[in-house]
Motif scaffolding. Sequence first.
Motif, PDB file in Angstrom:
ATOM      1  N   GLU A 218       0.833  -1.205   0.000  1.00 52.78           N
ATOM      2  CA  GLU A 218       0.000   0.000   0.000  1.00 52.78           C
ATOM      3  C   GLU A 218       0.863   1.249   0.000  1.00 52.78           C
ATOM      4  O   GLU A 218       0.501   2.269  -0.574  1.00 52.78           O
ATOM      5  CB  GLU A 218      -0.929  -0.015   1.223  1.00 52.78           C
ATOM      6  CG  GLU A 218      -1.702   1.272   1.455  1.00 52.78           C
ATOM      7  CD  GLU A 218      -2.698   1.598   0.352  1.00 52.78           C
ATOM      8  OE1 GLU A 218      -3.055   2.780   0.204  1.00 52.78           O
ATOM      9  OE2 GLU A 218      -3.117   0.660  -0.360  1.00 52.78           O
ATOM     10  N   TRP A 226      -0.925   4.656   5.230  1.00 53.27           N
ATOM     11  CA  TRP A 226      -2.227   4.760   5.881  1.00 53.27           C
ATOM     12  C   TRP A 226      -2.394   3.677   6.942  1.00 53.27           C
ATOM     13  O   TRP A 226      -2.775   3.958   8.081  1.00 53.27           O
ATOM     14  CB  TRP A 226      -3.361   4.652   4.854  1.00 53.27           C
ATOM     15  CG  TRP A 226      -4.685   5.063   5.438  1.00 53.27           C
ATOM     16  CD1 TRP A 226      -5.240   6.307   5.434  1.00 53.27           C
ATOM     17  CD2 TRP A 226      -5.590   4.230   6.180  1.00 53.27           C
ATOM     18  NE1 TRP A 226      -6.437   6.310   6.116  1.00 53.27           N
ATOM     19  CE2 TRP A 226      -6.680   5.047   6.584  1.00 53.27           C
ATOM     20  CE3 TRP A 226      -5.605   2.883   6.548  1.00 53.27           C
ATOM     21  CZ2 TRP A 226      -7.752   4.553   7.320  1.00 53.27           C
ATOM     22  CZ3 TRP A 226      -6.674   2.388   7.285  1.00 53.27           C
ATOM     23  CH2 TRP A 226      -7.732   3.217   7.667  1.00 53.27           C
ATOM     24  N   TYR A 227      -2.131   2.419   6.577  1.00 49.63           N
ATOM     25  CA  TYR A 227      -2.365   1.327   7.518  1.00 49.63           C
ATOM     26  C   TYR A 227      -1.502   1.454   8.759  1.00 49.63           C
ATOM     27  O   TYR A 227      -1.958   1.220   9.889  1.00 49.63           O
ATOM     28  CB  TYR A 227      -2.111  -0.025   6.842  1.00 49.63           C
ATOM     29  CG  TYR A 227      -3.235  -0.459   5.934  1.00 49.63           C
ATOM     30  CD1 TYR A 227      -4.444  -0.908   6.444  1.00 49.63           C
ATOM     31  CD2 TYR A 227      -3.095  -0.415   4.551  1.00 49.63           C
ATOM     32  CE1 TYR A 227      -5.486  -1.305   5.613  1.00 49.63           C
ATOM     33  CE2 TYR A 227      -4.127  -0.807   3.700  1.00 49.63           C
ATOM     34  CZ  TYR A 227      -5.320  -1.245   4.245  1.00 49.63           C
ATOM     35  OH  TYR A 227      -6.339  -1.623   3.413  1.00 49.63           O
ATOM     36  N   SER A 228      -0.257   1.819   8.580  1.00 48.70           N
ATOM     37  CA  SER A 228       0.658   1.906   9.724  1.00 48.70           C
ATOM     38  C   SER A 228       0.285   3.038  10.667  1.00 48.70           C
ATOM     39  O   SER A 228       0.687   3.042  11.841  1.00 48.70           O
ATOM     40  CB  SER A 228       2.096   2.074   9.233  1.00 48.70           C
ATOM     41  OG  SER A 228       2.198   3.166   8.327  1.00 48.70           O
ATOM     42  N   ALA A 231      -4.916   2.191  10.781  1.00 51.91           N
ATOM     43  CA  ALA A 231      -5.714   0.959  10.750  1.00 51.91           C
ATOM     44  C   ALA A 231      -6.084   0.495  12.156  1.00 51.91           C
ATOM     45  O   ALA A 231      -5.262   0.536  13.084  1.00 51.91           O
ATOM     46  CB  ALA A 231      -4.949  -0.141  10.020  1.00 51.91           C
ATOM     47  N   TYR A 235      -3.283  -6.111   9.511  1.00 51.88           N
ATOM     48  CA  TYR A 235      -2.997  -5.906   8.095  1.00 51.88           C
ATOM     49  C   TYR A 235      -1.658  -6.559   7.766  1.00 51.88           C
ATOM     50  O   TYR A 235      -0.831  -6.805   8.651  1.00 51.88           O
ATOM     51  CB  TYR A 235      -2.974  -4.421   7.727  1.00 51.88           C
ATOM     52  CG  TYR A 235      -1.998  -3.591   8.522  1.00 51.88           C
ATOM     53  CD1 TYR A 235      -0.682  -3.411   8.110  1.00 51.88           C
ATOM     54  CD2 TYR A 235      -2.406  -2.968   9.700  1.00 51.88           C
ATOM     55  CE1 TYR A 235       0.209  -2.647   8.840  1.00 51.88           C
ATOM     56  CE2 TYR A 235      -1.521  -2.202  10.447  1.00 51.88           C
ATOM     57  CZ  TYR A 235      -0.220  -2.041  10.010  1.00 51.88           C
ATOM     58  OH  TYR A 235       0.670  -1.289  10.738  1.00 51.88           O
ATOM     59  N   THR A 239       3.164  -2.110   5.936  1.00 46.35           N
ATOM     60  CA  THR A 239       2.374  -1.026   5.318  1.00 46.35           C
ATOM     61  C   THR A 239       1.051  -1.502   4.744  1.00 46.35           C
ATOM     62  O   THR A 239       0.307  -0.702   4.189  1.00 46.35           O
ATOM     63  CB  THR A 239       3.176  -0.344   4.188  1.00 46.35           C
ATOM     64  OG1 THR A 239       3.469  -1.310   3.169  1.00 46.35           O
ATOM     65  CG2 THR A 239       4.479   0.247   4.708  1.00 46.35           C
ATOM     66  N   GLY A 240       0.738  -2.806   4.844  1.00 49.34           N
ATOM     67  CA  GLY A 240      -0.451  -3.326   4.181  1.00 49.34           C
ATOM     68  C   GLY A 240      -0.223  -3.498   2.697  1.00 49.34           C
ATOM     69  O   GLY A 240       0.842  -3.157   2.155  1.00 49.34           O
ATOM     70  N   ASP A 290      -9.397  -4.088   2.968  1.00 53.19           N
ATOM     71  CA  ASP A 290      -9.090  -4.342   4.369  1.00 53.19           C
ATOM     72  C   ASP A 290      -9.281  -5.813   4.706  1.00 53.19           C
ATOM     73  O   ASP A 290      -8.475  -6.398   5.462  1.00 53.19           O
ATOM     74  CB  ASP A 290      -9.974  -3.486   5.271  1.00 53.19           C
ATOM     75  CG  ASP A 290      -9.615  -2.008   5.217  1.00 53.19           C
ATOM     76  OD1 ASP A 290      -8.533  -1.687   4.691  1.00 53.19           O
ATOM     77  OD2 ASP A 290     -10.413  -1.184   5.699  1.00 53.19           O
ATOM     78  N   ASN A 293      -6.336  -7.703   3.518  1.00 54.12           N
ATOM     79  CA  ASN A 293      -5.200  -7.479   4.410  1.00 54.12           C
ATOM     80  C   ASN A 293      -5.304  -8.332   5.670  1.00 54.12           C
ATOM     81  O   ASN A 293      -4.295  -8.874   6.140  1.00 54.12           O
ATOM     82  CB  ASN A 293      -5.100  -5.993   4.786  1.00 54.12           C
ATOM     83  CG  ASN A 293      -4.191  -5.211   3.864  1.00 54.12           C
ATOM     84  OD1 ASN A 293      -2.976  -5.241   4.011  1.00 54.12           O
ATOM     85  ND2 ASN A 293      -4.786  -4.545   2.890  1.00 54.12           N
ATOM     86  N   TYR A 297      -2.742 -11.227   6.744  1.00 60.22           N
ATOM     87  CA  TYR A 297      -2.060 -11.066   8.030  1.00 60.22           C
ATOM     88  C   TYR A 297      -1.963 -12.426   8.716  1.00 60.22           C
ATOM     89  O   TYR A 297      -0.914 -12.772   9.289  1.00 60.22           O
ATOM     90  CB  TYR A 297      -2.831 -10.082   8.908  1.00 60.22           C
ATOM     91  CG  TYR A 297      -2.355 -10.061  10.350  1.00 60.22           C
ATOM     92  CD1 TYR A 297      -1.257  -9.296  10.719  1.00 60.22           C
ATOM     93  CD2 TYR A 297      -3.000 -10.821  11.332  1.00 60.22           C
ATOM     94  CE1 TYR A 297      -0.807  -9.282  12.036  1.00 60.22           C
ATOM     95  CE2 TYR A 297      -2.557 -10.819  12.644  1.00 60.22           C
ATOM     96  CZ  TYR A 297      -1.464 -10.051  12.995  1.00 60.22           C
ATOM     97  OH  TYR A 297      -1.008 -10.046  14.293  1.00 60.22           O
TER      98      TYR A 297
END
Length: 418
Positions: A218, A226-228, A231, A235, A239-240, A290, A293, A297
Amino acid sequence: MRLSCKVAAALLGLGSLLLLYLLAGSSAAPPRPPPAPSATAPLARRQPRLGRSPPRRSPAGGKLASARKPGEHKHSKEPSSLPCMHLAVVACGDRLEETLIMLKSAVLFSNRRLCFHIFAEDSLKPEFEKKLKEWPSSYTKKFEYNIYPITFSVGNAQEWKKLFKPCAAQRLFLPVILKDVDSLLYVDTDVLFLRPIDDIWHILKEFNSTQLAAMAPEHEIPKIGWYSRFARHPYYGTTGVNSGVMLMNLTRIRNTQFKNSMIPSGLTWEEMLYPLYQKYKNYITWGDQDLLNIIFYFNPECLYVFPCQWNYRPDHCMYGSNCKGAEEEGVSILHGNRGVYHDDKQPTFKALYEVIRDFPFEDNLFQSLYYPLQSKFLDTVHTLCGRIPQVFLKQIEKTMKKVYENRVIVYLGANHRY
């Protein structure tokens, strides 16, 4: 006398070969380019040929494998003799034009035959059929297509349909619906191919024994991803991953038992989808991406991560260039998310979209696509993305040159038979 006849015959043969070469060159060579526009870096520059790298060990076993980068390969068979490459897309609402431009970019540059799987609302089906039939036969012979209704095999269809963007969750059900398809490339409607699909399709052969899907990160920098930062759910990685370009081995997905956070034992893909959504629906922002992700994960061994140039988005240049793969090799697949094809926030992305949209199929690629693109890029140098035009042009220039080389070979081959 005999010597004179031999000399005359040799000159006649040499003249014939020269005439054939000139004819081939005049019919296939690109026209002379206009003066190259100036920018912080040259817009089009011939890249030096890289030396062959030493072989490396394959991750799947002890055999030696070529050290080519993902997507680089040699064709061992004629493209027409190989099975088609499957490409899936989901279109709802006002996404008709975007989808057609994406399909057009795929057909323009790919070598092997393509099989399109178009999932669309009922109202869009006749429009797709009408537009695709208008394409010239020289291009329609390169693909076949099927149009499917929007369907969800488990859970509440209205919930799935409204998840994030209209119908986007349909991609989660591709392994269930396309039971006869072994492998597939899914892309969002706002994607453009700047090199043959053949190249990303080859990444399927890079999978090890547990990998069954491939996506790009991502973001490249965790501290601004964004994810880090935001979220509220698990994820993949640091970073996703972004699901706008997703390569899938559907057979492996259908046959795998996935680890999950709901029960101790594994679940099949279809069994897992709705319970997973119910558990995390109040914590997800980007819908089906999402959910993917979260799945990877818990099953990281199942995912192959390909470099950012295969899913190049505005985030890779709008805050400064941060996709090293694109800087070195050029953008392979452009992903114009955030609606950048239709506003003026990222004019570099919009320029690529408009030039491919307006390109007449039968025209000269250099004259009617590449040179107009160079001219449009002159108006984008005030943006951070516009200051690195070579990143956007490198692969598309390379691809066009290959198209012309192939045409020269075909032309010479046809004349040789006579």
